[in-house]
Design an enzyme around this catalytic site. Structure first.
Site, PDB file in Angstrom:
ATOM      1  N   LEU A 177       0.832  -1.201   0.000  1.00  0.00           N
ATOM      2  CA  LEU A 177       0.000   0.000   0.000  1.00  0.00           C
ATOM      3  C   LEU A 177       0.862   1.244   0.000  1.00  0.00           C
ATOM      4  CD1 LEU A 177      -2.654  -0.949   2.683  1.00  0.00           C
ATOM      5  CD2 LEU A 177      -2.903  -0.994   0.210  1.00  0.00           C
ATOM      6  N   ASP A 178       0.372   2.258  -0.670  1.00  0.00           N
ATOM      7  CA  ASP A 178       1.038   3.549  -0.569  1.00  0.00           C
ATOM      8  C   ASP A 178       0.911   4.045   0.862  1.00  0.00           C
ATOM      9  OD1 ASP A 178       1.964   3.925  -3.138  1.00  0.00           O
ATOM     10  OD2 ASP A 178       0.074   4.757  -3.847  1.00  0.00           O
ATOM     11  N   PRO A 179       1.949   4.683   1.370  1.00  0.00           N
ATOM     12  CA  PRO A 179       1.856   5.219   2.732  1.00  0.00           C
ATOM     13  C   PRO A 179       0.642   6.141   2.852  1.00  0.00           C
ATOM     14  CG  PRO A 179       4.087   5.370   1.912  1.00  0.00           C
ATOM     15  CD  PRO A 179       3.229   4.931   0.753  1.00  0.00           C
TER      16      PRO A 179
ATOM     17  N   LEU B  59      -2.524   5.149   2.837  1.00  0.00           N
ATOM     18  CA  LEU B  59      -3.749   4.486   2.422  1.00  0.00           C
ATOM     19  C   LEU B  59      -4.373   3.715   3.585  1.00  0.00           C
ATOM     20  CD1 LEU B  59      -5.693   3.991   0.143  1.00  0.00           C
ATOM     21  CD2 LEU B  59      -4.308   2.065  -0.585  1.00  0.00           C
TER      22      LEU B  59
END
Length: 168
Positions: free
Chosen positions: A132-134, A136
């Site tokens: 996951l993108d930080p 999210l």
């Protein structure tokens, strides 16, 4: 020399985020996992958590033992690099040298961009940004909190390990 087991995974690193990955891999009992870490205590905790499973551990300092790194990489089909991002180039060099696939959750670095043509020439897969993108996880958390409060429930504790999908 025996044929390389396509179910053999070398996981380099033994921090908190490795356990879910190991758990996922162990859902297929044909997978064999070697966890390499420079932190003996973390490595031992990981091995203890998955005792009795098809997993083994080895001490490895990626930064200082290039020969051992290359040997371990050559003995496995897939390499999962969970080391700090500045060490990924060392893992990538070993994977490229011995012809192994590599995955990591880190962003694509300039180094990875530079070696992309070599990776393609060797018909390898180097996959980055698997996670996951930080932030999210925090967005999803707020959604869950909002939904639960709307139902009349109260959240009394929350812990984020960044990348985990929270559940009510």
């Amino acid at each position: 020399m025996s044929k390389l087991n396509s179910k053999s995974v070398l996981l380099i690193g033994s921090g908190m985020v490795t356990a879910p990955f190991i758990e996922y891999l162990l859902k297929d009992n044909k997978n064999s996992i070697t966890v390499a870490s420079n932190e003996a205590s973390l490595l031992n905790e990981t091995l203890k958590e998955f005792a009795g499973k098809n997993i083994q551990g080895i001490i490895l300092d990626v930064d200082k033992d290039e020969e051992k790194l290359e040997r371990l990489v050559s003995e496995n089909f897939l390499i999962a690099s969970f080391v700090p991002p500045f060490l990924h180039p060392k893992v990538a060099k070993a994977c490229l040298k011995v012809g192994r696939h590599m995955i990591t959750s880190s962003y694509i670095s300039d180094y990875m961009k530079e070696i992309n043509s070599q990776v393609k020439e060797k018909n390898l897969i180097f996959m980055n940004e698997l996670g996951l993108d930080p932030g999210l996880d925090h967005v999803i958390t707020h959604k869950v909190i909002y939904e639960e409060e709307k139902k009349g429930n109260k959240i009394i504790a929350y812990e984020s390990w960044c990348g985990a999908l929270p559940a009510p």
